[in-house]
Design an enzyme around this catalytic site. Structure first.
Site, PDB file in Angstrom:
ATOM      1  N   HIS A 157       3.751   1.742  -1.590  1.00 32.01           N
ATOM      2  CA  HIS A 157       4.093   1.989  -2.997  1.00 32.01           C
ATOM      3  C   HIS A 157       2.849   2.447  -3.762  1.00 32.01           C
ATOM      4  O   HIS A 157       2.921   3.339  -4.608  1.00 32.01           O
ATOM      5  CB  HIS A 157       4.617   0.701  -3.648  1.00 32.01           C
ATOM      6  CG  HIS A 157       5.867   0.147  -3.021  1.00 32.01           C
ATOM      7  ND1 HIS A 157       5.862  -1.003  -2.280  1.00 32.01           N
ATOM      8  CD2 HIS A 157       7.140   0.572  -3.040  1.00 32.01           C
ATOM      9  CE1 HIS A 157       7.092  -1.260  -1.861  1.00 32.01           C
ATOM     10  NE2 HIS A 157       7.889  -0.322  -2.302  1.00 32.01           N
ATOM     11  N   GLU A 206       0.811  -1.226   0.000  1.00 31.65           N
ATOM     12  CA  GLU A 206       0.000   0.000   0.000  1.00 31.65           C
ATOM     13  C   GLU A 206       0.842   1.273   0.000  1.00 31.65           C
ATOM     14  O   GLU A 206       0.414   2.310  -0.503  1.00 31.65           O
ATOM     15  CB  GLU A 206      -0.916   0.009   1.242  1.00 31.65           C
ATOM     16  CG  GLU A 206      -2.104  -0.913   1.124  1.00 31.65           C
ATOM     17  CD  GLU A 206      -3.047  -0.487   0.012  1.00 31.65           C
ATOM     18  OE1 GLU A 206      -3.360   0.712  -0.086  1.00 31.65           O
ATOM     19  OE2 GLU A 206      -3.449  -1.350  -0.784  1.00 31.65           O
TER      20      GLU A 206
HETATM   21  P1  AMP Z   1      11.411   0.345  -1.690  1.00 34.55           P
HETATM   22  O1  AMP Z   1      10.736  -0.567  -2.661  1.00 34.55           O
HETATM   23  O2  AMP Z   1      11.387  -0.133  -0.283  1.00 34.55           O
HETATM   24  O3  AMP Z   1      12.773   0.795  -2.166  1.00 34.55           O
HETATM   25  O4  AMP Z   1      10.524   1.663  -1.671  1.00 34.55           O
HETATM   26  C1  AMP Z   1      10.225   2.376  -2.839  1.00 34.55           C
HETATM   27  C2  AMP Z   1       9.634   3.703  -2.461  1.00 34.55           C
HETATM   28  O5  AMP Z   1       8.458   3.490  -1.707  1.00 34.55           O
HETATM   29  C3  AMP Z   1      10.586   4.534  -1.585  1.00 34.55           C
HETATM   30  O6  AMP Z   1      10.514   5.892  -1.984  1.00 34.55           O
HETATM   31  C4  AMP Z   1      10.040   4.321  -0.215  1.00 34.55           C
HETATM   32  O7  AMP Z   1      10.305   5.390   0.669  1.00 34.55           O
HETATM   33  C5  AMP Z   1       8.550   4.227  -0.504  1.00 34.55           C
HETATM   34  N1  AMP Z   1       7.875   3.515   0.584  1.00 34.55           N
HETATM   35  C6  AMP Z   1       8.213   2.315   1.133  1.00 34.55           C
HETATM   36  N2  AMP Z   1       7.396   2.018   2.159  1.00 34.55           N
HETATM   37  C7  AMP Z   1       6.509   3.047   2.255  1.00 34.55           C
HETATM   38  C8  AMP Z   1       5.409   3.327   3.121  1.00 34.55           C
HETATM   39  N3  AMP Z   1       5.048   2.499   4.095  1.00 34.55           N
HETATM   40  N4  AMP Z   1       4.731   4.481   2.929  1.00 34.55           N
HETATM   41  C9  AMP Z   1       5.085   5.353   1.947  1.00 34.55           C
HETATM   42  N5  AMP Z   1       6.109   5.139   1.092  1.00 34.55           N
HETATM   43  C10 AMP Z   1       6.818   4.008   1.244  1.00 34.55           C
END
Ligand code: AMP
Length: 297
Positions: A37, A35
């Site tokens: 993402h 959610e």
């Molecule tokens: P990741 O796949 O973990 O590298 O995350 C991709 C993007 O999604 C990054 O900009 C993260 O900061 C964002 N993201 C990950 N988890 C969350 C969350 N719970 N709420 C909002 N954005 C998120």
């Protein structure tokens, strides 16, 4: 939604909208979409005509090989979620496409990359993040790129490199999306056993405890951090780091004088989780605790 795997195909897919003057959004992810993402992609959909989601588990930012191996990979499901959230293009390159033989360049943001996550995960972490984000921005050339506040230090590092390298992109930060019990959504949550998932509540409870203290007028970093630490220990979780820092520089703050970031990391079993909250000083400071007067003999 179109799935492309090479930079050439990505550029081909984006050429017509770019020619038409469409705003192009990029949402970089490492997959195992949730959610959090979804909220970034939906925001990009609402603000731009063309939305690219990248899906790449970047080996360069993982210090521990085991952590990279364990990282969840679910491309089919991710494609469905990205499409449902409104993505037009899913860019899912191979490691060889991103780092072809002879690749020899690194982007390093000095200063802020050394603290908290950088100190805990080693210099290769933010070097890997900075390099891959610079590359993704060069590959997609978006007008806006979307990132989550959940990775607050990553946002500061990326804003710095975009400014320092004069990259023509706007960085949009979106709020952290949480589970009903407060745990920040993370691809890593899937690695938690039921018992570990219960203990993981220690993280949001620590942030809530600090926010409560700040709301009551408490301004000393030491007391705010102590409240957060106690909440974690109550669930038998030891913080890896727990700090009150300036949200722009990540330098530690001794007092909550202006908006400051309380950031923490902890390992629950094998899984490392991070979280943060922005704290503002309450308008009414808590009364100072004066030592009891000595009785006059
Ligand atoms: P990741 O796949 O973990 O590298 O995350 C991709 C993007 O999604 C990054 O900009 C993260 O900061 C964002 N993201 C990950 N988890 C969350 C969350 N719970 N709420 C909002 N954005 C998120």
């Amino acid at each position: 939604m179109r799935v492309v795997r090479t930079v050439e195909d990505l550029r081909g897919a984006l050429a017509p909208p770019r020619r038409d003057g469409s705003r192009i959004a990029l949402v970089p992810t490492m997959g195992a979409l949730h959610e959090g993402h979804h909220s970034l992609i939906a925001r990009a959909r609402a603000e731009c005509e063309t939305v690219v989601v990248s899906l790449f588990v970047n080996p360069a930012q993982f210090g521990e090989h085991a952590d990279l191996q364990r990282y969840p990979r679910r491309e089919r499901r991710d494609a469905d979620l990205a499409s449902a959230a409104g993505a037009d293009v899913l860019f899912a390159p191979s490691a060889e496409e991103v780092y072809p033989p002879g690749f020899a360049t690194a982007v390093e943001v000095l200063g802020v990359s050394d603290r908290l996550e950088g100190a805990a995960r080693g210099p290769e972490h933010f070097r890997g993040v900075s390099t891959v984000v610079t590359k993704l921005l060069g590959m997609a050339m978006p007008d806006v790129a979307y990132f989550g506040q959940k990775d607050a230090q990553q946002v500061v590092v990326i804003r710095r490199l975009v400014s320092d390298l004069n990259l023509p992109v706007r960085i949009q930060v979106c709020p952290t999306v949480r589970e009903p019990d407060g745990l920040a959504m993370s691809s890593r949550n899937a690695q938690l056993s039921p018992d570990e998932r219960a203990r993981a509540r220690a993280l949001p409870e620590a942030l809530q405890a600090a926010a409560r203290h700040a709301g009551e007028g408490q301004r000393s970093a030491q007391s705010l951090l102590e409240a957060a630490r106690e909440a974690m220990l109550a669930r038998d979780v030891e913080p890896e780091y727990l700090e009150l820092v300036d949200p722009e520089t990540f330098e530690p703050c001794e007092e909550l004088e202006r908006e400051s970031l309380l950031a923490l990391a902890a390992r629950i079993g094998q899984t490392r989780l991070i979280d943060n909250v922005l704290l503002r000083p309450s308008a009414v400071p808590a009364p100072r605790q004066t030592p009891p007067r000595k009785a006059i003999a």
